[in-house]
Design a protein around this motif. Sequence first.
Motif, mmCIF file in Angstrom:
data_model
loop_
_atom_site.group_PDB
_atom_site.id
_atom_site.type_symbol
_atom_site.label_atom_id
_atom_site.label_comp_id
_atom_site.label_asym_id
_atom_site.label_seq_id
_atom_site.Cartn_x
_atom_site.Cartn_y
_atom_site.Cartn_z
ATOM 1 N N SER A 129 58.147 50.174 23.196
ATOM 2 C CA SER A 129 56.994 51.028 23.476
ATOM 3 C C SER A 129 57.364 52.506 23.478
ATOM 4 N N LEU A 130 58.663 52.795 23.358
ATOM 5 C CA LEU A 130 59.167 54.163 23.248
ATOM 6 C C LEU A 130 58.725 55.060 24.407
ATOM 7 N N GLY A 131 58.748 54.502 25.609
ATOM 8 C CA GLY A 131 58.419 55.289 26.789
ATOM 9 C C GLY A 131 56.940 55.367 27.120
ATOM 10 N N TRP A 132 56.119 54.728 26.326
ATOM 11 C CA TRP A 132 54.683 54.700 26.594
ATOM 12 C C TRP A 132 54.306 53.357 27.201
ATOM 13 N N LYS A 133 53.493 53.376 28.239
ATOM 14 C CA LYS A 133 53.019 52.145 28.859
ATOM 15 C C LYS A 133 51.993 51.490 27.933
ATOM 16 N N GLU A 134 52.109 50.179 27.759
ATOM 17 C CA GLU A 134 51.138 49.407 26.988
ATOM 18 C C GLU A 134 50.483 48.394 27.918
ATOM 19 N N VAL A 135 49.180 48.220 27.771
ATOM 20 C CA VAL A 135 48.443 47.283 28.620
ATOM 21 C C VAL A 135 47.527 46.411 27.778
ATOM 22 N N LEU A 177 14.474 39.490 46.264
ATOM 23 C CA LEU A 177 14.754 40.277 47.463
ATOM 24 C C LEU A 177 14.494 41.765 47.244
ATOM 25 N N SER A 178 13.776 42.105 46.190
ATOM 26 C CA SER A 178 13.503 43.505 45.863
ATOM 27 C C SER A 178 12.782 44.230 46.995
ATOM 28 N N ASP A 179 11.896 43.536 47.709
ATOM 29 C CA ASP A 179 11.149 44.161 48.797
ATOM 30 C C ASP A 179 12.045 44.603 49.944
ATOM 31 N N TYR A 180 13.232 44.022 50.077
ATOM 32 C CA TYR A 180 14.160 44.363 51.157
ATOM 33 C C TYR A 180 15.294 45.279 50.689
ATOM 34 N N THR A 181 15.496 45.382 49.380
ATOM 35 C CA THR A 181 16.668 46.063 48.830
ATOM 36 C C THR A 181 16.422 47.549 48.678
ATOM 37 N N ARG A 182 17.366 48.353 49.192
ATOM 38 C CA ARG A 182 17.267 49.793 49.007
ATOM 39 C C ARG A 182 18.429 50.354 48.210
ATOM 40 N N LYS A 183 19.424 49.524 47.941
ATOM 41 C CA LYS A 183 20.534 49.952 47.093
ATOM 42 C C LYS A 183 21.144 48.717 46.445
ATOM 43 N N ALA A 184 21.440 48.829 45.148
ATOM 44 C CA ALA A 184 22.092 47.734 44.419
ATOM 45 C C ALA A 184 23.141 48.329 43.497
ATOM 46 N N GLU A 185 24.297 47.671 43.455
ATOM 47 C CA GLU A 185 25.375 48.132 42.588
ATOM 48 C C GLU A 185 26.138 46.918 42.076
ATOM 49 N N LEU A 186 26.201 46.786 40.769
ATOM 50 C CA LEU A 186 26.982 45.716 40.139
ATOM 51 C C LEU A 186 28.154 46.365 39.430
ATOM 52 N N THR A 187 29.365 45.986 39.826
ATOM 53 C CA THR A 187 30.560 46.507 39.163
ATOM 54 C C THR A 187 31.308 45.344 38.528
ATOM 55 N N VAL A 188 31.793 45.578 37.332
ATOM 56 C CA VAL A 188 32.565 44.575 36.602
ATOM 57 C C VAL A 188 33.821 45.270 36.097
ATOM 58 N N GLU A 189 34.961 44.595 36.237
ATOM 59 C CA GLU A 189 36.207 45.193 35.788
ATOM 60 C C GLU A 189 37.130 44.146 35.191
ATOM 61 N N VAL A 190 38.146 44.635 34.496
ATOM 62 C CA VAL A 190 39.150 43.779 33.870
ATOM 63 C C VAL A 190 40.516 44.222 34.379
ATOM 64 N N GLU A 191 41.338 43.257 34.815
ATOM 65 C CA GLU A 191 42.703 43.580 35.227
ATOM 66 C C GLU A 191 43.457 44.175 34.041
ATOM 67 N N ASP A 192 44.315 45.151 34.301
ATOM 68 C CA ASP A 192 45.182 45.616 33.227
ATOM 69 C C ASP A 192 46.572 45.019 33.461
ATOM 70 N N LYS A 193 47.085 44.380 32.432
ATOM 71 C CA LYS A 193 48.393 43.721 32.486
ATOM 72 C C LYS A 193 49.397 44.541 31.695
ATOM 73 N N ASP A 194 50.472 44.915 32.348
ATOM 74 C CA ASP A 194 51.511 45.732 31.737
ATOM 75 C C ASP A 194 52.334 44.884 30.772
ATOM 76 N N VAL A 195 52.310 45.257 29.492
ATOM 77 C CA VAL A 195 53.096 44.550 28.465
ATOM 78 C C VAL A 195 54.084 45.516 27.796
ATOM 79 N N THR A 196 54.517 46.504 28.581
ATOM 80 C CA THR A 196 55.440 47.520 28.068
ATOM 81 C C THR A 196 56.819 46.912 27.798
ATOM 82 N N THR A 197 57.394 47.278 26.662
ATOM 83 C CA THR A 197 58.750 46.860 26.310
ATOM 84 C C THR A 197 59.545 48.099 25.910
ATOM 85 N N TYR A 198 60.809 47.910 25.638
ATOM 86 C CA TYR A 198 61.617 49.035 25.155
ATOM 87 C C TYR A 198 61.073 49.579 23.838
#
Length: 136
Positions: free
Chosen positions: A41-47, A18-39
């Motif tokens: 962690s001394l006040g710092w968030k851990e993910v 479909l290159s002949d029709y395409t004028r913009k392409a964007e592929l985004t990939v991400e990873v969820e961040d899971k909060d694993v903070t405990t006491y």
Amino acid sequence: MAKMVLLAAHVSLAANNLSDYTRKAELTVEVEDKDVTTYASLGWKEVLGGLKSGELSLEFLQDVAATKIDSLMWPLLGTVVPFVVRLDTAPVSASNPQWSGSVLINGWNPIEGGVGDEASVSVGYPTSGAVVRAVA
């Protein structure tokens, strides 16, 4: 630092180039961040990394003639299809990597725009399964 201008990107959906029709392409990939903070962690968030996801966003110039983009995309609505994108149409290499996987064709906008605008279609398709980066 090398610089690059996108002049001839390659976009394929369901084995249709479909290159002949395409004028913009964007592929985004991400990873969820899971909060694993405990006491301890001394006040710092851990993910930790959770589920990965992605989206292939494309902007096409519309063409409703027989065998053109509208007739290719309409039957794909609601299906999961393979995709391939590269920064250049040249063969896959270390300097021209290819990203591939599958996307859910979850929408199609046959008519988009106002008076005097070019007929274009903007879509964003979620990835389904792994996105792979290849250099050969």
